[in-house]
Structure formats: C-alpha cells, structure tokens
Scaffold this motif. Structure first.
Motif, PDB file in Angstrom:
ATOM      1  N   ASP A 180     -12.695  -1.698   5.059  1.00 23.87           N
ATOM      2  CA  ASP A 180     -13.313  -3.013   4.924  1.00 23.87           C
ATOM      3  C   ASP A 180     -12.368  -4.117   5.369  1.00 23.87           C
ATOM      4  OD1 ASP A 180     -15.618  -1.881   3.970  1.00 23.87           O
ATOM      5  OD2 ASP A 180     -15.139  -2.214   1.856  1.00 23.87           O
ATOM      6  N   ARG A 181     -11.064  -3.929   5.132  1.00 22.80           N
ATOM      7  CA  ARG A 181     -10.103  -4.988   5.482  1.00 22.80           C
ATOM      8  C   ARG A 181     -10.102  -5.257   6.983  1.00 22.80           C
ATOM      9  NH1 ARG A 181      -4.476  -4.787   1.952  1.00 22.80           N
ATOM     10  NH2 ARG A 181      -5.350  -5.773   0.090  1.00 22.80           N
ATOM     11  N   TYR A 234     -13.843 -12.157  10.690  1.00 23.46           N
ATOM     12  CA  TYR A 234     -13.165 -13.465  10.679  1.00 23.46           C
ATOM     13  C   TYR A 234     -12.879 -13.911  12.112  1.00 23.46           C
ATOM     14  CZ  TYR A 234      -9.481 -16.940  10.049  1.00 23.46           C
ATOM     15  OH  TYR A 234      -8.719 -18.094  10.104  1.00 23.46           O
ATOM     16  N   ALA A 235     -12.403 -12.981  12.920  1.00 22.58           N
ATOM     17  CA  ALA A 235     -12.078 -13.322  14.314  1.00 22.58           C
ATOM     18  C   ALA A 235     -13.324 -13.755  15.072  1.00 22.58           C
ATOM     19  CB  ALA A 235     -11.433 -12.118  14.998  1.00 22.58           C
ATOM     20  N   ARG A 236     -14.415 -13.042  14.882  1.00 18.77           N
ATOM     21  CA  ARG A 236     -15.639 -13.369  15.616  1.00 18.77           C
ATOM     22  C   ARG A 236     -16.166 -14.744  15.252  1.00 18.77           C
ATOM     23  NH1 ARG A 236     -20.588  -9.173  15.470  1.00 18.77           N
ATOM     24  NH2 ARG A 236     -20.425  -9.688  13.258  1.00 18.77           N
ATOM     25  N   LYS A 237     -15.953 -15.163  14.002  1.00 18.96           N
ATOM     26  CA  LYS A 237     -16.414 -16.483  13.557  1.00 18.96           C
ATOM     27  C   LYS A 237     -15.457 -17.603  13.958  1.00 18.96           C
ATOM     28  CE  LYS A 237     -18.827 -14.638   9.510  1.00 18.96           C
ATOM     29  NZ  LYS A 237     -18.847 -14.573   8.020  1.00 18.96           N
ATOM     30  N   ASN A 238     -14.259 -17.242  14.431  1.00 16.97           N
ATOM     31  CA  ASN A 238     -13.250 -18.261  14.751  1.00 16.97           C
ATOM     32  C   ASN A 238     -12.658 -18.061  16.139  1.00 16.97           C
ATOM     33  OD1 ASN A 238     -12.681 -19.806  11.998  1.00 16.97           O
ATOM     34  ND2 ASN A 238     -12.909 -17.627  11.489  1.00 16.97           N
ATOM     35  N   LEU A 239     -13.494 -17.634  17.087  1.00 15.44           N
ATOM     36  CA  LEU A 239     -12.981 -17.327  18.422  1.00 15.44           C
ATOM     37  C   LEU A 239     -12.422 -18.547  19.140  1.00 15.44           C
ATOM     38  CD1 LEU A 239     -15.627 -14.778  19.771  1.00 15.44           C
ATOM     39  CD2 LEU A 239     -13.277 -14.316  19.063  1.00 15.44           C
ATOM     40  N   SER A 240     -12.852 -19.733  18.771  1.00 13.31           N
ATOM     41  CA  SER A 240     -12.338 -20.935  19.440  1.00 13.31           C
ATOM     42  C   SER A 240     -10.876 -21.211  19.077  1.00 13.31           C
ATOM     43  CB  SER A 240     -13.193 -22.156  19.095  1.00 13.31           C
ATOM     44  OG  SER A 240     -13.167 -22.402  17.696  1.00 13.31           O
ATOM     45  N   LYS A 241     -10.382 -20.559  18.023  1.00 13.42           N
ATOM     46  CA  LYS A 241      -8.995 -20.745  17.596  1.00 13.42           C
ATOM     47  C   LYS A 241      -8.080 -19.766  18.329  1.00 13.42           C
ATOM     48  CE  LYS A 241      -8.458 -21.311  13.132  1.00 13.42           C
ATOM     49  NZ  LYS A 241      -8.541 -21.063  11.669  1.00 13.42           N
ATOM     50  N   GLU A 242      -6.778 -19.964  18.170  1.00 14.75           N
ATOM     51  CA  GLU A 242      -5.817 -19.101  18.862  1.00 14.75           C
ATOM     52  C   GLU A 242      -5.842 -17.678  18.322  1.00 14.75           C
ATOM     53  OE1 GLU A 242      -1.010 -18.888  19.870  1.00 14.75           O
ATOM     54  OE2 GLU A 242      -1.877 -20.616  18.817  1.00 14.75           O
ATOM     55  N   LEU A 243      -6.025 -17.508  17.028  1.00 12.07           N
ATOM     56  CA  LEU A 243      -6.132 -16.209  16.371  1.00 12.07           C
ATOM     57  C   LEU A 243      -4.881 -15.340  16.579  1.00 12.07           C
ATOM     58  CD1 LEU A 243      -9.879 -15.243  17.002  1.00 12.07           C
ATOM     59  CD2 LEU A 243      -8.832 -16.045  14.883  1.00 12.07           C
ATOM     60  N   THR A 244      -3.805 -15.744  15.972  1.00 13.14           N
ATOM     61  CA  THR A 244      -2.575 -14.961  16.025  1.00 13.14           C
ATOM     62  C   THR A 244      -2.659 -13.788  15.064  1.00 13.14           C
ATOM     63  OG1 THR A 244      -1.524 -16.257  14.285  1.00 13.14           O
ATOM     64  CG2 THR A 244      -1.266 -17.040  16.564  1.00 13.14           C
ATOM     65  N   VAL A 245      -1.754 -12.837  15.221  1.00 13.63           N
ATOM     66  CA  VAL A 245      -1.684 -11.701  14.302  1.00 13.63           C
ATOM     67  C   VAL A 245      -1.388 -12.191  12.889  1.00 13.63           C
ATOM     68  CG1 VAL A 245      -0.361  -9.634  13.689  1.00 13.63           C
ATOM     69  CG2 VAL A 245      -1.051 -10.017  16.061  1.00 13.63           C
ATOM     70  N   ASP A 246      -0.532 -13.192  12.775  1.00 17.96           N
ATOM     71  CA  ASP A 246      -0.212 -13.740  11.453  1.00 17.96           C
ATOM     72  C   ASP A 246      -1.457 -14.269  10.762  1.00 17.96           C
ATOM     73  OD1 ASP A 246       2.363 -13.095  11.993  1.00 17.96           O
ATOM     74  OD2 ASP A 246       3.116 -15.154  12.167  1.00 17.96           O
ATOM     75  N   GLU A 247      -2.296 -14.986  11.511  1.00 24.15           N
ATOM     76  CA  GLU A 247      -3.505 -15.551  10.917  1.00 24.15           C
ATOM     77  C   GLU A 247      -4.493 -14.459  10.506  1.00 24.15           C
ATOM     78  OE1 GLU A 247      -7.111 -18.703  12.047  1.00 24.15           O
ATOM     79  OE2 GLU A 247      -5.453 -18.342  13.447  1.00 24.15           O
ATOM     80  N   LEU A 248      -4.681 -13.458  11.367  1.00 24.30           N
ATOM     81  CA  LEU A 248      -5.595 -12.370  11.053  1.00 24.30           C
ATOM     82  C   LEU A 248      -5.097 -11.578   9.844  1.00 24.30           C
ATOM     83  CD1 LEU A 248      -6.364 -11.064  14.651  1.00 24.30           C
ATOM     84  CD2 LEU A 248      -7.918 -12.333  13.161  1.00 24.30           C
ATOM     85  N   ALA A 249      -3.792 -11.330   9.802  1.00 25.33           N
ATOM     86  CA  ALA A 249      -3.228 -10.591   8.676  1.00 25.33           C
ATOM     87  C   ALA A 249      -3.411 -11.363   7.374  1.00 25.33           C
ATOM     88  CB  ALA A 249      -1.745 -10.320   8.938  1.00 25.33           C
ATOM     89  N   GLU A 250      -3.199 -12.666   7.448  1.00 26.90           N
ATOM     90  CA  GLU A 250      -3.349 -13.496   6.250  1.00 26.90           C
ATOM     91  C   GLU A 250      -4.792 -13.501   5.753  1.00 26.90           C
ATOM     92  OE1 GLU A 250      -2.547 -18.125   4.790  1.00 26.90           O
ATOM     93  OE2 GLU A 250      -2.012 -17.469   6.829  1.00 26.90           O
ATOM     94  N   LEU A 309      -2.681  -9.012   4.236  1.00 25.80           N
ATOM     95  CA  LEU A 309      -1.725  -8.000   4.680  1.00 25.80           C
ATOM     96  C   LEU A 309      -0.575  -8.691   5.391  1.00 25.80           C
ATOM     97  CD1 LEU A 309      -4.057  -5.221   6.192  1.00 25.80           C
ATOM     98  CD2 LEU A 309      -2.796  -5.099   4.033  1.00 25.80           C
ATOM     99  N   SER A 310       0.577  -8.035   5.441  1.00 25.19           N
ATOM    100  CA  SER A 310       1.686  -8.570   6.227  1.00 25.19           C
ATOM    101  C   SER A 310       1.365  -8.357   7.700  1.00 25.19           C
ATOM    102  CB  SER A 310       2.986  -7.862   5.875  1.00 25.19           C
ATOM    103  OG  SER A 310       2.956  -6.514   6.334  1.00 25.19           O
TER     104      SER A 310
END
Length: 315
Positions: free
Chosen positions: A209-210, A217-233, A237-238
């Motif tokens: 599920d995570r 989350y990524a699909r709803k925010n594609l206009s953003k840069e979407l870094t690994v840090d943001e996705l993990a947060e 997760l780290s």
C-alpha cells in the motif's frame, strides 16, 4: 431507426456482447428507439460463448438491412479462423452497410475477409503482432483503444469495445448523448481512440500500500518536481529505504516511473483537451515543451503534435 447487427460465432467473448448496453442506454437518452440491436450468425439458432452462455441468433438474408455490423471476437482467433462463408458474407455486408466494426479479435475476421487491406487497425495487444505478421498489408497499431479508418472500425480487447460503442453513439447522436450514456453506465471516463491500451500504474503493479500511495500522490502532483525525498516523506519512509523498496516492487527507479506517469498524463491531456502543448508540459511536470517532446520521442517514437493530429483525424 439505426439497425445494429452483431455477428456471432461459436466461442465468442461475452464482453463483446456487453457493449449492447451502450446502445440500450443510448435509446433511453434519445427518448426513442434510435438503435435496434439484433444478434446474427450464419448458422442461426443458438450460438455458444467461450464461457458456455447460449444466445439465440437469426440468419441474415439478402433482404436483411443493417446499418452497422459489429463482429465479435473469440478467445483464440488463430484456432477459430473465419469460414469461407463468413468472409463472403462480410464482403457483401460491408458494401451495403454504413460501417463495419470489430471488437477485440473480431478484427481477424475482418482481415480474413479482406476488409482491412491497406487500412489502419487495432486488436487485442496480445494478438497484434500475429495480425501484423499474417496480414502485412494492414497497418496494425497495437497501442490504440480503437481506430476508425473510413467505414471500418476496430477496437482493442475486452473493455475497449465499450469505448468503441460509445464512439459510435457520439458519431450518431453527439457528444452530450455519449457523455450521458457513459454516466448512466457508471464509466469513470470514456477513453479516446488514440489512448494507449496500457496503463502505467497497472504496469508498475506495486505490492504494498505504501508504494501504491506514493504513486497515487505522484499522479495527483505531477506539476511539481517530485523528488525522492518528497515521495518518501509522503509515505513516511526514509529516501534510501523508499528507493530500495520502490525498485524492488516495481522493477523501476522512482525517477523512471515518474517519467512514465508524466508521459501518460500528458498524452491523455493531448487526446482529450485543446490546451496548448506548453500548458500541458507545465501541468504534467516537464521542464518545457522541448523536454516533453524529447520524452515523447523516447517513449512513443512520435512527437506530441503527431498524437494530437491522429486524434483530430479520427473524429
């Protein structure tokens, strides 16, 4: 009244017959019996589906008047080729009908009858390469939901038949009627003909599920840069742990997967909107129009303009 004739053969797929609901609800929306739907087979009587369901059919005669013929597919078109009688019938029927359509592997029947010669066509992705191999004079496009080439309509597999049927309703009764039918059928969206048969989210198929939540989350925010840090947060997760788990579950790096989601979203916007390409690039997270074009060429082999042109020509 517009007569729709379904041509069935033993082993037909039930999903193809389910498309008749589109015409049933189109009649409700129109407030009259605009479509009259009949099931036909050359032998007549009962025809057995691949699941065992039996459907009563009529035998078409020289006096049978049908505006739209729809040929249903079978589970394995290579094991159940069209008979000489079916091929001869379709050649004559196509000359009299307004259009001839094929759902899923029903495209093989049209191909065997010579109706797809020199035309663009699609079929279930699983059999597309075999169609191209057996019928090299057909321009098989294995990544399309449906294709309209003159009076000949072909669709991809299974649920794509619903999209083809809705497109027929749109052609006959207009966009408002089509949307009303789709709404009554509780369809999340009606896919355009140029849309891909494949879904990036389905292809990734995360196990937890995570990771699924991260993709949502990524699909709803594609206009953003979407870094690994943001996705993990977003999934607590780290970054290091997220990257490892993501790659293990999807087989792709987060960056590669996000690029695929951007590509899918941009293609959908091109097909279903009139937004300028600069706006689409910005809304789906590409640096600019040039960057989007580079990714399209790498992913689809054609620029965004070509996809928009194909959609306009199909309408």
């Amino acid at each position: 009244m517009h007569r729709v004739g379904y041509l069935l053969q033993d082993g037909f797929q039930i999903m193809a017959v389910a498309t008749q609901a589109v015409f049933e609800y189109a009649n409700m929306v129109a407030g009259e019996t605009f479509y009259q739907v009949e099931n036909y087979s050359l032998a007549g009587n009962e025809v057995r589906s691949s699941l065992g369901l039996r459907v009563e059919t009529r035998v078409p005669t020289a006096r049978t008047q049908v505006d739209t013929w729809i040929v249903t597919g079978v589970g394995d078109p290579l094991s159940f080729p069209a008979s000489d009688e079916e091929q001869a019938f379709l050649k004559k029927a196509a000359a009299r009908a307004r259009r001839v359509a094929a759902i899923c592997t029903g495209g093989f029947v049209l191909a065997e009858a010579g109706l797809l010669e020199g035309r663009r066509a699609t079929t279930h992705w699983y059999f597309a390469r075999e169609m191209q191999k057996r019928f090299p004079d057909i321009q098989v496009e294995d990544d399309r939901i449906y294709i309209v080439d003159g009076p000949i309509w072909t669709s991809a597999g299974m649920t794509a038949g619903l999209d083809l049927a809705l497109a027929i309703v749109e052609k006959d009764l207009g966009s408002d009627a089509m949307r009303s039918v789709a709404h009554k059928l509780v369809m999340y969206q009606r896919r355009s003909g140029g849309q891909s048969q494949h879904s990036e989210i389905l292809d990734l198929s995360p196990k937890s599920d995570r990771i699924q939540n991260a993709l949502n989350y990524a699909r709803k925010n594609l206009s953003k840069e979407l870094t690994v840090d943001e996705l993990a947060e977003s999934v607590n997760l780290s970054p290091r742990q997220f990257s490892r788990v993501f790659t293990e579950e999807t087989g792709q790096s987060p960056a590669k997967a996000i690029e695929g989601l951007r590509l899918e979203a941009a293609r959908l916007m091109i097909e279903q909107s009139r937004h300028p390409l600069e706006v689409i690039a910005r809304e789906t997270g590409f640096r600019d129009r040039r960057h989007m074009r580079e990714v399209f060429m790498r992913g689809f082999g054609v620029p965004p303009q070509a996809i928009r042109r194909d959609v306009r020509e199909a309408k």
